[in-house]
Design a protein around this motif. Structure first.
Motif, mmCIF file in Angstrom:
data_model
loop_
_atom_site.group_PDB
_atom_site.id
_atom_site.type_symbol
_atom_site.label_atom_id
_atom_site.label_comp_id
_atom_site.label_asym_id
_atom_site.label_seq_id
_atom_site.Cartn_x
_atom_site.Cartn_y
_atom_site.Cartn_z
ATOM 1 N N GLU A 40 9.056 -32.046 93.793
ATOM 2 C CA GLU A 40 9.129 -33.447 93.383
ATOM 3 C C GLU A 40 7.872 -34.216 93.770
ATOM 4 O O GLU A 40 7.469 -35.146 93.077
ATOM 5 C CB GLU A 40 10.372 -34.097 93.973
ATOM 6 N N LEU A 41 7.248 -33.849 94.881
ATOM 7 C CA LEU A 41 5.985 -34.479 95.261
ATOM 8 C C LEU A 41 4.931 -34.274 94.177
ATOM 9 O O LEU A 41 4.280 -35.226 93.721
ATOM 10 C CB LEU A 41 5.498 -33.903 96.587
ATOM 11 N N VAL A 42 4.772 -33.025 93.747
ATOM 12 C CA VAL A 42 3.793 -32.699 92.694
ATOM 13 C C VAL A 42 4.173 -33.381 91.383
ATOM 14 O O VAL A 42 3.314 -33.961 90.703
ATOM 15 C CB VAL A 42 3.724 -31.165 92.508
ATOM 16 N N LYS A 43 5.446 -33.334 91.037
ATOM 17 C CA LYS A 43 5.919 -33.932 89.785
ATOM 18 C C LYS A 43 5.660 -35.444 89.758
ATOM 19 O O LYS A 43 5.181 -35.984 88.758
ATOM 20 C CB LYS A 43 7.421 -33.653 89.633
ATOM 21 N N ILE A 44 5.963 -36.121 90.850
ATOM 22 C CA ILE A 44 5.787 -37.582 90.916
ATOM 23 C C ILE A 44 4.323 -37.965 90.785
ATOM 24 O O ILE A 44 3.971 -38.903 90.062
ATOM 25 C CB ILE A 44 6.380 -38.125 92.233
ATOM 26 N N ARG A 45 3.436 -37.237 91.475
ATOM 27 C CA ARG A 45 1.999 -37.550 91.394
ATOM 28 C C ARG A 45 1.494 -37.432 89.954
ATOM 29 O O ARG A 45 0.705 -38.247 89.488
ATOM 30 C CB ARG A 45 1.209 -36.606 92.306
ATOM 31 N N LEU A 46 1.967 -36.397 89.247
ATOM 32 C CA LEU A 46 1.528 -36.207 87.865
ATOM 33 C C LEU A 46 2.160 -37.227 86.918
ATOM 34 O O LEU A 46 1.521 -37.690 85.977
ATOM 35 C CB LEU A 46 1.857 -34.790 87.395
ATOM 36 N N GLN A 47 3.417 -37.576 87.161
ATOM 37 C CA GLN A 47 4.094 -38.548 86.307
ATOM 38 C C GLN A 47 3.452 -39.928 86.399
ATOM 39 O O GLN A 47 3.454 -40.687 85.425
ATOM 40 C CB GLN A 47 5.570 -38.648 86.682
ATOM 41 N N LEU A 48 2.910 -40.247 87.556
ATOM 42 C CA LEU A 48 2.288 -41.557 87.754
ATOM 43 C C LEU A 48 0.817 -41.566 87.367
ATOM 44 O O LEU A 48 0.176 -42.611 87.361
ATOM 45 C CB LEU A 48 2.432 -41.992 89.219
ATOM 46 N N GLN A 49 0.270 -40.395 87.060
ATOM 47 C CA GLN A 49 -1.122 -40.313 86.643
ATOM 48 C C GLN A 49 -1.264 -40.852 85.230
ATOM 49 O O GLN A 49 -0.496 -40.534 84.335
ATOM 50 C CB GLN A 49 -1.593 -38.863 86.691
ATOM 51 N N SER A 50 -2.258 -41.690 85.028
ATOM 52 C CA SER A 50 -2.448 -42.337 83.724
ATOM 53 C C SER A 50 -3.667 -41.786 83.013
ATOM 54 O O SER A 50 -4.657 -41.403 83.632
ATOM 55 C CB SER A 50 -2.599 -43.850 83.916
ATOM 56 N N ASN A 51 -3.578 -41.780 81.682
ATOM 57 C CA ASN A 51 -4.742 -41.425 80.858
ATOM 58 C C ASN A 51 -5.604 -42.632 80.540
ATOM 59 O O ASN A 51 -6.687 -42.517 79.982
ATOM 60 C CB ASN A 51 -4.291 -40.799 79.532
ATOM 61 N N ASN A 52 -5.099 -43.810 80.872
ATOM 62 C CA ASN A 52 -5.827 -45.039 80.612
ATOM 63 C C ASN A 52 -7.071 -45.108 81.497
ATOM 64 O O ASN A 52 -7.020 -44.887 82.707
ATOM 65 C CB ASN A 52 -4.911 -46.240 80.886
ATOM 66 N N THR A 53 -8.231 -45.434 80.936
ATOM 67 C CA THR A 53 -9.496 -45.434 81.672
ATOM 68 C C THR A 53 -9.470 -46.392 82.847
ATOM 69 O O THR A 53 -9.927 -46.082 83.950
ATOM 70 C CB THR A 53 -10.656 -45.810 80.725
ATOM 71 N N HIS A 54 -8.929 -47.584 82.630
ATOM 72 C CA HIS A 54 -8.866 -48.576 83.706
ATOM 73 C C HIS A 54 -7.996 -48.082 84.858
ATOM 74 O O HIS A 54 -8.339 -48.246 86.027
ATOM 75 C CB HIS A 54 -8.304 -49.898 83.165
ATOM 76 N N GLU A 55 -6.882 -47.447 84.521
ATOM 77 C CA GLU A 55 -5.995 -46.937 85.554
ATOM 78 C C GLU A 55 -6.607 -45.751 86.272
ATOM 79 O O GLU A 55 -6.409 -45.564 87.471
ATOM 80 C CB GLU A 55 -4.647 -46.529 84.937
ATOM 81 N N LYS A 56 -7.370 -44.928 85.556
ATOM 82 C CA LYS A 56 -8.004 -43.769 86.183
ATOM 83 C C LYS A 56 -8.947 -44.194 87.301
ATOM 84 O O LYS A 56 -9.069 -43.532 88.320
ATOM 85 C CB LYS A 56 -8.807 -42.967 85.138
ATOM 86 N N ASN A 57 -9.633 -45.319 87.082
ATOM 87 C CA ASN A 57 -10.565 -45.804 88.092
ATOM 88 C C ASN A 57 -9.864 -46.195 89.378
ATOM 89 O O ASN A 57 -10.451 -46.196 90.460
ATOM 90 C CB ASN A 57 -11.348 -47.002 87.547
ATOM 91 N N LYS A 58 -8.583 -46.562 89.289
ATOM 92 C CA LYS A 58 -7.820 -46.953 90.458
ATOM 93 C C LYS A 58 -7.291 -45.741 91.219
ATOM 94 O O LYS A 58 -6.971 -45.819 92.385
ATOM 95 C CB LYS A 58 -6.612 -47.833 90.049
ATOM 96 N N GLN A 59 -7.185 -44.631 90.530
ATOM 97 C CA GLN A 59 -6.574 -43.457 91.122
ATOM 98 C C GLN A 59 -7.610 -42.637 91.871
ATOM 99 O O GLN A 59 -8.799 -42.647 91.567
ATOM 100 C CB GLN A 59 -5.902 -42.596 90.036
ATOM 101 N N SER A 60 -7.128 -41.903 92.857
ATOM 102 C CA SER A 60 -8.032 -41.111 93.689
ATOM 103 C C SER A 60 -8.513 -39.851 92.974
ATOM 104 O O SER A 60 -9.533 -39.280 93.322
ATOM 105 C CB SER A 60 -7.317 -40.707 94.981
ATOM 106 N N GLY A 61 -7.780 -39.391 91.980
ATOM 107 C CA GLY A 61 -8.169 -38.185 91.272
ATOM 108 C C GLY A 61 -7.400 -38.027 89.991
ATOM 109 O O GLY A 61 -6.359 -38.621 89.802
ATOM 110 N N ASN A 62 -7.973 -37.226 89.086
ATOM 111 C CA ASN A 62 -7.286 -36.960 87.828
ATOM 112 C C ASN A 62 -7.017 -35.463 87.770
ATOM 113 O O ASN A 62 -7.933 -34.668 87.600
ATOM 114 C CB ASN A 62 -8.169 -37.410 86.661
ATOM 115 N N TYR A 63 -5.776 -35.072 87.891
ATOM 116 C CA TYR A 63 -5.436 -33.674 88.024
ATOM 117 C C TYR A 63 -5.077 -33.067 86.678
ATOM 118 O O TYR A 63 -4.528 -33.718 85.805
ATOM 119 C CB TYR A 63 -4.266 -33.523 88.997
ATOM 120 N N LYS A 64 -5.379 -31.769 86.547
ATOM 121 C CA LYS A 64 -5.162 -31.079 85.279
ATOM 122 C C LYS A 64 -3.742 -30.536 85.139
ATOM 123 O O LYS A 64 -3.282 -30.297 84.038
ATOM 124 C CB LYS A 64 -6.168 -29.931 85.155
ATOM 125 N N GLY A 65 -3.085 -30.316 86.241
ATOM 126 C CA GLY A 65 -1.738 -29.765 86.173
ATOM 127 C C GLY A 65 -1.121 -29.605 87.539
ATOM 128 O O GLY A 65 -1.700 -30.006 88.554
#
Length: 311
Positions: free
Chosen positions: A128-153
């Motif tokens: 659930e930890l992994v699932k939640i991190r990915l579910q909250l990851q956004s493809n939006n450019t503005h949101e990506k800048n706020k996130q610490s990383g963009n994970y592939k899977g």
């Protein structure tokens, strides 16, 4: 072929295959609603599921609703096999009169469910930890800048967590997962056993309940278990959503609760409940129907094979 046939004749084999069918069906049926639930819980304002859904479609596309599904799908067979088998063992162990009955008492069902929830937390918490991190990851450019990383899977994010936080990091939120799952699994199995018997008298002995009974009893069991533990689930989501870069020291349950109440009021504890209840009924109705049907087919198939061998 002989190895597979032997595997299916043992109780573990039947539970594993039936659990895989039930779990996979449940994940696929309810994952989009699960993604909406997680985003509602983490959202700073009280946004409706519809508004979040529109935002996801507009900025990320429909596939964003299935982001992170690989982690639960990869573990669902083993996880459900463990859950149903553990429940079967513990519910019988807690039932002093089990030898004279072919089904556990309601007390045995509740206590067996509580024990199952504790054991399940060991498996569920990292997934659930992994699932939640990915579910909250956004493809939006503005949101990506706020996130610490963009994970592939799932594998990418799990590896990143282990490298930066160690194995302790992958179990961030484990304590509250146990506090959530122990009582909720007790209510879950008790409600299922109680409802199936009341919807179809005698079915706990015969095992011949209808599909409607399985769907309804499973759905109501899921709804009851989620309502009882929902505030804890909201806090768990917020604890597990925090990355190491944004919160190097894991925020405790009490601190997360006090901070959230101060900023958003007590209403945050029930944010996303409507989406969760809808998902719970669908998913758990599907899980129990698929599980019971698969188990019934495997048992009947074994009986047919035994009869053929006698001939």
């Amino acid at each position: 072929m002989d190895t597979w046939a032997n595997f299916l004749t043992c109780s573990w084999g039947k539970e594993f295959v039936a659990g895989a069918f039930g779990g996979t069906a449940g994940v696929v049926a309810g994952y989009p609603l699960d993604t909406l639930r997680i985003r509602q819980q983490q959202h700073a304002s009280n946004c409706s599921a519809i508004s979040i859904l529109r935002g996801v479609f507009a900025s990320e596309g429909s596939f964003a609703l299935y982001r992170g599904m690989a982690a639960p799908l990869a573990s669902v067979a083993f996880q459900n096999a463990i859950a149903f088998k553990t429940y079967a063992i513990l519910s019988q162990a807690f039932d002093t009169n089990f030898q004279t009955n072919n089904h556990p008492s309601y007390t045995g069902a509740a206590l067996g469910g509580i024990g199952t929830g504790v054991i399940q937390s060991i498996l569920i918490s990292p997934v659930e930890l992994v699932k939640i991190r990915l579910q909250l990851q956004s493809n939006n450019t503005h949101e990506k800048n706020k996130q610490s990383g963009n994970y592939k899977g799932s594998a990418d994010i799990a590896g990143s967590i282990i490298r930066t936080e160690g194995w302790r990091g992958i179990y961030r939120g484990f304590t509250i997962t146990v506090l959530r799952d122990a009582p909720s699994y007790g209510i879950y199995f008790w409600t299922y056993e109680f409802m199936r018997e009341n919807l179809h008298k005698g079915c706990r002995k015969t095992g011949q309940e209808s599909f409607r009974t399985m769907l309804t009893a499973g759905g109501l069991a899921g709804v009851a278990s989620w309502i009882c533990c929902y505030p804890l689930d909201v806090i768990k989501t917020r604890i597990q959503a925090q990355s190491y870069s944004s919160q190097p020291k894991s925020m405790g349950i009490g601190e997360c609760f006090r901070r959230s109440v101060k900023e958003e009021g007590y209403s945050f504890l029930w944010r996303g409940l409507g989406t969760t209840v809808a998902r719970a009924f669908i998913v758990n109705g599907v899980i129990f129907t698929a599980y019971e049907t698969a188990l019934r087919c495997l048992v009947n198939d074994n009986k047919s094979c035994s009869n053929s061998n006698r001939k």
